[in-house]
Motif scaffolding. Structure first.
Motif, PDB file in Angstrom:
ATOM      1  N   LYS A   1       4.290   4.959   9.745  1.00  0.00           N
ATOM      2  CA  LYS A   1       2.888   4.508   9.689  1.00  0.00           C
ATOM      3  C   LYS A   1       1.973   5.696   9.916  1.00  0.00           C
ATOM      4  N   SER A   2       2.526   6.714  10.588  1.00  0.00           N
ATOM      5  CA  SER A   2       1.804   7.966  10.808  1.00  0.00           C
ATOM      6  C   SER A   2       2.844   9.074  10.860  1.00  0.00           C
ATOM      7  N   LYS A   3       2.392  10.306  10.843  1.00  0.00           N
ATOM      8  CA  LYS A   3       3.310  11.444  10.919  1.00  0.00           C
ATOM      9  C   LYS A   3       4.119  11.356  12.227  1.00  0.00           C
TER      10      LYS A   3
ATOM     11  N   GLU B   1       9.950   7.044   6.238  1.00  0.00           N
ATOM     12  CA  GLU B   1       8.541   6.696   6.039  1.00  0.00           C
ATOM     13  C   GLU B   1       7.976   6.220   7.372  1.00  0.00           C
TER      14      GLU B   1
ATOM     15  N   GLN C   1       2.025   6.194   4.205  1.00  0.00           N
ATOM     16  CA  GLN C   1       1.095   7.080   4.905  1.00  0.00           C
ATOM     17  C   GLN C   1       1.722   8.438   5.203  1.00  0.00           C
ATOM     18  N   ALA C   2       2.945   8.389   5.743  1.00  0.00           N
ATOM     19  CA  ALA C   2       3.579   9.657   6.146  1.00  0.00           C
ATOM     20  C   ALA C   2       5.074   9.601   5.841  1.00  0.00           C
TER      21      ALA C   2
ATOM     22  N   THR D   1       0.853  -1.193   0.000  1.00  0.00           N
ATOM     23  CA  THR D   1       0.000   0.000   0.000  1.00  0.00           C
ATOM     24  C   THR D   1       0.893   1.248   0.000  1.00  0.00           C
TER      25      THR D   1
ATOM     26  N   ARG E   1       5.761  15.308   2.282  1.00  0.00           N
ATOM     27  CA  ARG E   1       5.618  13.954   1.738  1.00  0.00           C
ATOM     28  C   ARG E   1       5.248  14.022   0.268  1.00  0.00           C
TER      29      ARG E   1
END
Lengths: 386, 463
Positions: free
Chosen positions: B290-292, B288, B224-225, B221, B320
């Motif tokens: 999973k979240s900021k 990278e 994300q951040a 995928t 990003r």
């Protein structure tokens, strides 16, 4: 050794690092080189391929031939490869220079030589008599010939002979906005010749047009053709090695000003979804992106939508650079590809600001969806004039 | 002429090129290697056409060598054909065959560019694990055959690790499917089957064993951040010290590289760089998360490592979206805009990198050349070191000098314990004897699979 005169061009040929970005692919520009895609990714007609062939021509390791010339003429000179070139190579300049050499070596394209003959004989590439250049002009506008005109309208051959409603619409708008303008007994601007390797003839046309404009005393020249615009504005000073004594303005630039100054009153109409095709000569070649959009957005009840391939990433319509006259079927195929991008956003109207684009996009439209309206921005405005 | 007619019969007249100017276009890649002219260029569209071509060549009295080519964006000579070969240009084979959302794998033809593949995948919220920095123009098939390296590798492994199956036309014209797809009705979701890894035979093989005609890769995928950080160091030892610390930590790194500051700063003059960056080394890292928040936590730890190694936080930020959008022009632009060409790529043990850095300067001086130095960590285990050079082929003497310098670097780097990412056609026996058994085994393998030696002969150390 071939006579490649410019040091800049020689430098460009050795600068290419063969990174292939000029025929690459990204989300914003799925097709960078239309010729490469239309020929099933034939590297010989890709910008990188052409630069390599050009270098070998320069080094005299291969000789010009009819077969070889296809690599250079199967190109609309849209300039997207120049726009994407990481090393900043002015590919269109290189390709035009090589075309000039190929023509000198008698391995150019026959159709190009033919329209060059027509330009010499008739002052236009359409084999039409020069006397009919103003056949489009409505009676009521013939009288518009002020003693001290501010502008002269350079109509261009395509609007004068093949897309006359654009010429009419442009003149109607100028008239309605009380712009003091006149016409001139112009000759072909030379764009088709410059793009197809007939530079010397184009230079004579440039001198003739400049003389006519200078004699009129007008300081501003307006044109509704993207090809004429680029040629007058950029090529003339280069060809003649001097600054022009007048300003060149595209009709959409003037329209944006007229609308901003409230000099045009436009009627309401039912809402339509309109998108805009950036002509290569106006967009990538000249950097005029905002005025046409400003104009479209100011028309009442027009919902302006962008194609994802817009501005410097716009796909060429396939008409320019001698591509249409040399390779008609591929050129229409390219126009159809552009129209298919319009279909993706469900626009009802495809507007542009070049009669040559208009001409080809209509042919492309006919292959995809006859319901799509292809118009020039001037036509949209003229229809709404109060 | 007989060969040309036969090839035309298989693929169609317009897809066989034999004119001098046409062959010139297919005679080089993006490397400094000089052009080598093939005899013919053939542009097949189907697997069956390739099978017919190879069967024909194998049975012909004159066995033309076959050279496989897609975009030919190699910086290391992989795209330069063998003299007198038939170039198989696979760029017409550019379709996505299947995006399997169940197995999270994508199957493509070899001539698709990474740019095309990414665009199609991103519309569905996916990406592949690794892509070269020349992704807009590089093709999937060539990248696998040359065992290319690139972005995303630090997290997901190299391109070979992404492959779950291949379809390969063997030199005798038969078709081999590797991985789970070899069994009918089983999706191509893993490359591991009974017995050895057959995909591995062709990954990095430079086309010496067959033609990769279909590739299945793992999907992931979209990130994300991401956060971006740049640090300036006075010297390479400090910068490499930091990279080694990062490699020891379990970070999720999209991009980690260091450059001589001068080239970096002048490429992006619009950004405000510190003094250390201008005179020393710039280290850039894209993390990278999973979240900021996750990405920021990683960045803080990396910053701590950098400061411990006397680094200075340059504070240059990209979002990003900016990085993601420009990730494939980022490095290429930096070097090409300056006229720099990568001349060599070596995998080197991280801590030894300063040694290679200094040797490059010394050898460059011996040849009177100023060589740009940069490296990337695309793995937790080693560094990709790739010096680059500014030269013009307009000056043949200069070009010769650069080629000689490249060869000198090559030999010296192997002596120092570096692994070349691509083996050249020739190396002195003093070096090849060091991995004689390895080469002998590949030689035997090649003679079994390709007894007439038609596939890219000589591409790997004369094999």
């Amino acid at each position: 050794m071939l006579n490649l005169k410019s040091e800049v061009l020689i430098d460009a040929l050795y600068k290419c690092g063969r990174c292939s970005y000029c025929r690459g692919y990204c989300a914003e520009t799925p097709i960078i080189c239309p010729a490469y895609e239309l020929t099933d990714r034939l590297e010989v007609v890709s910008p990188k391929g052409r630069l390599q062939i050009a270098r070998h021509l320069l080094e005299n390791s291969i000789r010009p031939s009819k077969e070889l010339s296809l690599s250079f003429f199967l190109c609309s000179l849209c300039g997207d490869c120049k726009d994407k070139c990481i090393e900043g190579i002015d590919t269109t300049d290189v390709f035009e220079a090589i075309r000039e050499i190929l023509v000198e070596e008698n391995v150019g394209i026959d159709t190009h030589s033919k329209f060059m003959g027509s330009v010499v004989q008739n002052n236009n590439p359409y084999f039409e008599p020069h006397e009919k250049r103003f056949a489009w002009l409505p009676k009521h506008l013939e009288t518009d010939n002020p003693i001290t005109p501010e502008y002269t309208y350079f109509v261009g051959c395509t609007s004068a002979y093949r897309r006359q409603p654009i010429a009419v619409a442009t003149a109607e708008i100028l008239h309605k906005a009380n712009v003091r303008f006149t016409f001139m007994d112009e000759v072909c601007c030379g764009s088709p010749l410059l793009r197809t390797g007939h530079k010397e003839v184009a230079k004579k046309l440039a001198m003739k047009n400049i003389e006519i404009i200078a004699k009129s005393g007008v300081k501003k020249v307006i044109t509704s053709c993207a090809g004429c615009y680029r040629t007058l504005k950029q090529d003339y000073p280069m060809l003649l090695e001097r600054e022009l004594p007048f300003e060149i303005i595209h009709s959409v630039e003037l329209l944006a000003e007229l609308i901003k100054d409230d000099r045009l009153e436009l009627s309401d109409d039912k809402q339509i979804k309109v998108t805009y095709h950036d002509p290569c000569h106006l967009g990538r070649h000249s950097g005029v992106y905002n005025p046409p959009r400003d104009v479209l957005k100011s028309i009442p009840n027009i919902k302006f939508v962008e194609m994802s391939e817009n501005r410097n990433n716009a796909l060429c319509c396939g008409a320019g650079g001698g591509f249409r006259s040399g390779y008609k079927d591929l050129s229409i195929e390219l126009a159809a590809l552009r129209v298919s991008q319009v279909k993706k956003i469900d626009a009802e109207v495809l507007a542009s600001s070049c009669p040559f684009c208009h001409y080809n996009l209509e042919l492309g439209r006919d292959k995809i969806d006859k319901n799509l309206k292809v118009v020039d921005i001037t036509e949209l405005i003229a229809k709404r004039l109060l | 002429m007989e060969i040309q007619s036969f090839l035309e019969k298989i693929v169609g007249e317009q897809y066989v090129l034999a004119e001098g100017f046409e062959k010139i276009v297919y005679s080089r890649d993006a490397s400094i290697e000089p052009p080598v002219l093939p005899d013919y260029v053939v542009r097949p569209r189907t697997i069956e056409e390739i099978q017919k071509i190879l069967t024909f060549i194998n049975s012909a009295s004159h066995k033309h060598p076959i050279h496989i080519r897609c975009s030919s964006t190699s910086y290391w000579g992989g795209g330069v054909p063998t003299k007198g070969s038939i170039v198989l240009d696979l760029s017409r084979m550019n379709e996505i065959i299947e995006i399997n959302e169940d197995t999270q794998c994508v199957t493509v033809e070899p001539g698709i560019t990474f740019g095309e593949l990414h665009t199609a995948l991103e519309q569905k919220g996916y990406r592949i694990g690794e892509s070269p920095e020349s992704a807009y123009s590089a093709c999937v098939g060539g990248h696998i055959a040359s065992m290319g390296t690139g972005l995303g590798q630090y997290i997901f492994g190299n391109q070979g690790d992404q492959v779950t199956g291949l379809n390969v036309v063997l030199p005798n014209g038969s078709l081999l499917t590797t991985g789970s797809g070899a069994l009918e009705n089983i999706p191509k979701f893993t490359k591991w089957m009974f017995g050895p890894d057959l995909s591995g035979l062709f990954i990095g093989s430079e086309g010496i064993l067959g033609v990769i005609v279909e590739v299945t890769l793992k999907l992931y995928t979209l990130p994300q951040a991401m956060v971006f950080a740049t640090f300036g160091f006075e010297n390479i030892d400090e910068a490499i010290g930091t990279i080694h610390q990062i490699q020891k930590g379990l970070f999720s790194i999209q991009y980690l590289s260091c450059f001589e500051g001068e080239s970096f700063v002048t490429t992006y003059p619009e950004l405000d760089w510190g003094n250390k960056a201008k005179s020393g080394i710039v280290l850039t890292v894209v993390i990278e998360g999973k979240s900021k928040e996750d990405a920021e936590i990683q960045k803080k730890r990396i910053k701590k490592d950098a400061l411990k190694n006397d680094g200075e936080d340059l504070g240059v930020q990209f979002s990003r979206d900016v990085f993601w959008k420009n990730r494939y022009t980022w490095a290429v632009t930096r070097s090409l805009r300056k006229g720099l060409r990568s001349i060599i790529l070596f995998h080197v043990p991280t801590k030894k990198t300063p040694l290679f850095w200094e040797e490059t300067r010394i050898i460059g001086e011996q040849f009177g050349l100023k060589i740009g130095r940069s490296c990337q960590a695309r793995s937790r285990h080693f560094i990709d070191y790739h010096p680059s050079i500014r030269y013009s082929e307009e000056n043949p003497e200069e070009w010769e000098k650069v080629k000689a310098c490249k060869n000198a670097l090559y030999l010296r780097f192997i002596e120092l314990g570096g692994l070349p990412c691509r083996l050249p056609g020739q190396l002195p026996a003093s070096i090849t004897h060091k991995f004689k058994n390895y080469l002998d085994f590949i030689r035997k393998l090649k003679s079994c699979i390709d007894p007439n030696n038609i596939m890219s002969p000589g591409k790997i150390l004369g094999l």
